[in-house]
Scaffold this motif. Structure first.
Motif, PDB file in Angstrom:
ATOM      1  N   ASN B  58      26.732  38.451  47.846  1.00 36.53           N
ATOM      2  CA  ASN B  58      27.382  39.086  48.994  1.00 36.53           C
ATOM      3  C   ASN B  58      26.838  38.537  50.305  1.00 36.53           C
ATOM      4  OD1 ASN B  58      29.415  40.972  48.464  1.00 36.53           O
ATOM      5  ND2 ASN B  58      27.931  42.412  47.590  1.00 36.53           N
ATOM      6  N   PHE B  59      25.528  38.431  50.376  1.00 35.40           N
ATOM      7  CA  PHE B  59      24.877  37.937  51.584  1.00 35.40           C
ATOM      8  C   PHE B  59      25.329  36.510  51.893  1.00 35.40           C
ATOM      9  CE2 PHE B  59      21.491  35.464  53.539  1.00 35.40           C
ATOM     10  CZ  PHE B  59      21.170  36.221  54.652  1.00 35.40           C
ATOM     11  N   LEU B  60      25.300  35.646  50.881  1.00 38.40           N
ATOM     12  CA  LEU B  60      25.677  34.246  51.102  1.00 38.40           C
ATOM     13  C   LEU B  60      27.161  34.120  51.393  1.00 38.40           C
ATOM     14  CD1 LEU B  60      23.451  32.582  48.378  1.00 38.40           C
ATOM     15  CD2 LEU B  60      23.198  32.344  50.864  1.00 38.40           C
ATOM     16  N   SER B  61      27.942  34.962  50.743  1.00 35.25           N
ATOM     17  CA  SER B  61      29.378  34.963  50.958  1.00 35.25           C
ATOM     18  C   SER B  61      29.698  35.316  52.419  1.00 35.25           C
ATOM     19  CB  SER B  61      30.002  35.959  49.977  1.00 35.25           C
ATOM     20  OG  SER B  61      31.350  36.123  50.234  1.00 35.25           O
ATOM     21  N   ARG B  62      28.976  36.271  52.975  1.00 30.81           N
ATOM     22  CA  ARG B  62      29.156  36.642  54.389  1.00 30.81           C
ATOM     23  C   ARG B  62      28.778  35.488  55.320  1.00 30.81           C
ATOM     24  NH1 ARG B  62      26.719  41.537  52.828  1.00 30.81           N
ATOM     25  NH2 ARG B  62      24.774  40.981  53.878  1.00 30.81           N
ATOM     26  N   HIS B  63      27.931  34.566  54.813  1.00 35.72           N
ATOM     27  CA  HIS B  63      27.579  33.385  55.606  1.00 35.72           C
ATOM     28  C   HIS B  63      28.601  32.268  55.453  1.00 35.72           C
ATOM     29  CE1 HIS B  63      23.787  35.267  56.454  1.00 35.72           C
ATOM     30  NE2 HIS B  63      23.449  34.262  57.228  1.00 35.72           N
ATOM     31  N   GLY B  64      29.685  32.563  54.767  1.00 38.61           N
ATOM     32  CA  GLY B  64      30.783  31.616  54.682  1.00 38.61           C
ATOM     33  C   GLY B  64      30.500  30.370  53.859  1.00 38.61           C
ATOM     34  N   VAL B  65      29.665  30.496  52.846  1.00 38.76           N
ATOM     35  CA  VAL B  65      29.380  29.304  52.038  1.00 38.76           C
ATOM     36  C   VAL B  65      30.625  28.912  51.235  1.00 38.76           C
ATOM     37  CG1 VAL B  65      26.923  29.842  51.874  1.00 38.76           C
ATOM     38  CG2 VAL B  65      28.479  30.640  50.077  1.00 38.76           C
TER      39      VAL B  65
END
Lengths: 261, 261
Positions: B58-65
């Protein structure tokens, strides 16, 4: 469950403290919380350990415990003062009782302390020993392999013996006559440690010292409720029950998973 | 930071995967997340590891990876399918690339796998190997002491050698010709492991295999943004920076602490 004694540890190790407490205080009820979802604390920062300790104390406080025993050396080393300020309960850690026992036992005032990285870095044992005996010389070293060795069931393995020799050589070279086992897992390696340090060095088990400090606070408490013990963990209970049964020397069941954060 | 490759691990070990990726894909940006506040995953339950992996994704997804690399073997072993279902991103774990490399290298189809308790119990490597070669014989064992030995800086110590002999004896008795290092820390013990298994047994480093699997998915990507790497952790960064610099063989700075839960 109110009026129970609350015990908190990063995981399963604090069961050594619970075991001593249950033996010394058979008329007391206990609530034990092991933060198995985030164990270990010994390699984590003081700030993070303080946050976890606060969450654990909140949980036990909501269960109406009359006293909080911080069975984890690392949490005792870095979070005790904060917990005492934030909670209107007696808060007992394992450092002060262990330090007191060491100062009493030592004849040459040269005391060794072993523990996790966090406990040793904090200097908490050293400070507690010096409050009791400003002239004591304290020599300490972290022993990061002891916990995995104990959990692997290799406490009496040749590898544990070699690791103990490696870690303790600098302390023995300082002519210590007393060694504080500043981590709840270390009593499991007692036999190996005794072989390495020899009969001239006394080992101090903080679990036993802490249980006696708790008993001293409850001298006339002889009105027990229906005897009950409860165990909570933050990961699923399976591993805690398995390893914990070995720690207690008795089956551990009815362990319940909870969320803290 | 969008269009970066997201890498996630329980802590510092995944930097071995990051290092290979950064070397193979110099024109890519990376965001690395190490869950140092809750490390290790290897002794925790599949349910808890899945929850942590979901929070990290979720965290990385929010960073637009644009892609998620699960560098942690334990999380790859128990959480990969769920992550693939829940996130609309390519999700690459370390198990499949490692299994594929092992199957390619092995001549007698007798393959050893070592990893954490969680990885070995999951049977994920065994399943992945059998999907590629149903006739392969897989022999696996957890090696819980290898991570603390690597982090203690004892990877080449006599104790590491003895532990490797103890753990690997049953696998060597099965005449394996290939051994999968199914934990990101184990490549640090490579030299010791090579001495114990001898020159007849090939070691498979999942980090290198995974980096090549990622490159295969990005064959023509040659339009880099301004080169940038970001590192996030869930405990204070000090220890991650220290241990991580040893893992990378280069200074690690600008590491930022975040909260996941």
């Amino acid at each position: 469950m109110s009026h129970a004694i609350g015990i908190f540890d990063s995981g399963v190790g604090g069961l050594t403290v619970y075991k001593e407490l249950a033996r010394l205080l058979p008329n007391q009820n206990f609530v034990y919380l092991g933060d198995t979802g985030r164990v270990p604390y010994g390699t984590k920062s003081p700030a993070t350990v303080r946050r976890y300790a606060r969450e654990a104390a909140n949980f036990l406080s909501r269960h109406g415990v009359k006293m909080l025993v911080v069975a984890c050396n690392t949490a005792s080393a870095v979070a005790l003062e904060e917990l005492r300020q934030q909670f209107a309960l007696p808060v007992i850690g394992v450092i002060e009782p262990g330090a007191e026992r060491a100062v009493t036992l030592s004849k040459n005032s040269r005391i060794g302390v072993i523990g996790t990285e966090g406990t040793i870095k904090s200097g908490a044992y050293s400070a507690a020993i010096h409050r009791l005996n400003p002239d004591a010389a304290v020599f300490s070293t972290p022993c990061p392999l002891f916990v995995p060795l104990a959990e692997e069931g290799w406490a009496h393995h040749r590898i544990a013996h070699l690791a103990a020799e490696e870690y303790l050589a600098p302390l023995l070279a300082e002519n210590i006559d007393t060694l504080v086992l500043g981590c709840t897992h270390y009593p499991l390696l007692k036999q190996t440690l005794e072989q390495v340090v020899g009969s001239e060095v006394r080992l101090v088990d903080s679990a036993a010292a802490t249980a006696e400090a708790v008993r001293a606070l409850l001298p006339n408490d002889t009105s027990p409720f229906e005897k009950e013990g409860r165990f909570y963990v933050t990961d699923v209970p399976t591993r805690f029950e398995q390893v914990g049964s070995a720690f207690l020397g008795a089956p551990l069941t009815c362990v319940e998973q909870v969320e803290l954060a």
